[in-house]
Design a protein around this motif. Sequence first.
Motif, short mmCIF file in Angstrom:
data_model
loop_
_atom_site.label_atom_id
_atom_site.label_comp_id
_atom_site.label_asym_id
_atom_site.label_seq_id
_atom_site.Cartn_x
_atom_site.Cartn_y
_atom_site.Cartn_z
N GLU A 81 29.17 77.85 50.34
CA GLU A 81 28.89 77.14 49.11
C GLU A 81 30.14 77.12 48.24
OE1 GLU A 81 25.49 76.87 45.59
OE2 GLU A 81 25.54 78.58 46.93
N ARG A 82 30.45 75.97 47.69
CA ARG A 82 31.65 75.80 46.86
C ARG A 82 31.57 76.69 45.63
NH1 ARG A 82 31.45 70.50 46.16
NH2 ARG A 82 32.87 70.16 47.91
N ARG A 83 32.70 77.24 45.23
CA ARG A 83 32.79 78.06 44.03
C ARG A 83 33.57 77.30 42.96
NH1 ARG A 83 30.67 82.90 45.34
NH2 ARG A 83 31.16 83.71 43.26
N TRP A 84 33.23 77.59 41.71
CA TRP A 84 33.84 76.91 40.57
C TRP A 84 34.38 77.93 39.59
CZ3 TRP A 84 33.70 71.48 40.37
CH2 TRP A 84 32.86 70.87 41.31
N ARG A 85 35.38 77.52 38.83
CA ARG A 85 35.92 78.39 37.79
C ARG A 85 36.34 77.55 36.59
NH1 ARG A 85 39.28 81.90 39.97
NH2 ARG A 85 39.58 82.76 37.89
N ALA A 86 36.55 78.20 35.45
CA ALA A 86 37.04 77.51 34.26
C ALA A 86 38.44 76.98 34.53
CB ALA A 86 37.07 78.46 33.07
N ALA A 87 38.78 75.89 33.90
CA ALA A 87 40.10 75.28 34.11
C ALA A 87 41.19 76.00 33.32
CB ALA A 87 40.07 73.80 33.72
N GLY A 88 40.86 77.04 32.59
CA GLY A 88 41.84 77.81 31.84
C GLY A 88 41.19 79.03 31.24
N GLU A 89 41.94 79.72 30.40
CA GLU A 89 41.40 80.92 29.76
C GLU A 89 40.73 80.61 28.43
OE1 GLU A 89 44.85 83.40 29.50
OE2 GLU A 89 44.36 84.45 31.36
N ARG A 90 41.17 79.57 27.77
CA ARG A 90 40.62 79.22 26.47
C ARG A 90 40.41 77.72 26.40
NH1 ARG A 90 44.67 81.44 22.17
NH2 ARG A 90 46.18 81.00 23.80
N LEU A 91 39.46 77.31 25.58
CA LEU A 91 39.12 75.90 25.44
C LEU A 91 39.21 75.50 23.98
CD1 LEU A 91 38.04 73.24 26.67
CD2 LEU A 91 35.74 74.13 26.28
N GLU A 92 39.94 74.42 23.70
CA GLU A 92 40.05 73.90 22.35
C GLU A 92 39.64 72.44 22.35
OE1 GLU A 92 43.79 76.71 20.90
OE2 GLU A 92 44.02 74.53 20.96
N LEU A 93 38.79 72.08 21.39
CA LEU A 93 38.39 70.69 21.22
C LEU A 93 39.08 70.15 19.98
CD1 LEU A 93 34.57 70.86 22.00
CD2 LEU A 93 36.49 70.62 23.56
N ASN A 94 39.77 69.05 20.14
CA ASN A 94 40.54 68.45 19.06
C ASN A 94 39.60 67.91 17.99
OD1 ASN A 94 42.24 67.00 17.43
ND2 ASN A 94 43.17 65.81 19.06
N THR A 95 39.82 68.29 16.73
CA THR A 95 38.96 67.83 15.64
C THR A 95 39.46 66.55 14.99
OG1 THR A 95 40.17 69.12 14.00
CG2 THR A 95 38.32 70.19 15.12
N GLN A 96 40.58 66.02 15.45
CA GLN A 96 41.15 64.84 14.81
C GLN A 96 40.77 63.53 15.49
OE1 GLN A 96 43.05 65.12 11.89
NE2 GLN A 96 42.23 67.19 12.04
N ILE A 97 39.90 63.59 16.49
CA ILE A 97 39.51 62.36 17.16
C ILE A 97 38.68 61.49 16.23
CG2 ILE A 97 39.53 63.44 19.44
CD1 ILE A 97 36.48 63.47 19.30
N ASP A 98 38.65 60.21 16.50
CA ASP A 98 37.98 59.25 15.61
C ASP A 98 36.47 59.20 15.80
OD1 ASP A 98 40.42 58.51 14.53
OD2 ASP A 98 40.75 56.96 16.03
N SER A 99 35.97 59.70 16.91
CA SER A 99 34.55 59.57 17.22
C SER A 99 33.73 60.65 16.55
CB SER A 99 34.33 59.62 18.74
OG SER A 99 32.95 59.57 19.01
#
Length: 225
Positions: free
Chosen positions: A103-121
């Motif tokens: 069975e395939r295993r998955w992991r996070a793409a990094g150690e920390r995640l940041e979502l940009n607050t400056q997007i227009d949506s």
Amino acid sequence: MKQALKFFPMTRNTIEEQGGAASQDAAKIPQVVSITDPQAIRALAHDARLIVLDELFASQTTRTATELASLCALTPSAMSYHLRALEKYGYVIRAASEGDARERRWRAAGERLELNTQIDSANAKTAYLNVQLNAFRTRLNAEVQRREAEAKAGIAPEPDRPPMLTSGLVFLSEAKQREFNRRMLDLVYEYEAQATAEERSIDSRRMFYLISLLPEYQSMGEATS
């Protein structure tokens, strides 16, 4: 400079404990995953996907679709669909095979995640925040019910039991505000770093937290300066 909101348990655990091929893959993972695409943020507006990201970013280890499905009351096939969607937007990656590799295993793409607050949506950000707050509200209501049931059964609470929800304000200068923020997050990072491989297993006990430090602004101009 663009600001970012950090929405998830962002462990600074390294992967030294895991050894072998998994460690070699982990060494290539960037520390911070920064998300700026409104579509990618909108893709998080689903309870199961938030649970997956909480789990993978906090544990910093690999999980199968079956293991993650057990946390979300989903079938493994439904979880595989969500994992592929998260992979598409750069949140998770496929990990090196382990064991019999059935069975395939998955992991996070990094150690920390940041979502940009400056997007227009605004819709994308609002949808994400609503799901995140709804998930916390569900956990909070469940804890209220559990404690009420314990009280009816005559079970005395432990003296150091944590509060379900604490809110208030403190009076801080700008310099003390920065120190307060730093010390609060340092405490989280300290305990994240202490977690052993066994404590990060799929069967380990979890404690969820939600931290929001909101300074008062006299005007919108001050808030954006």
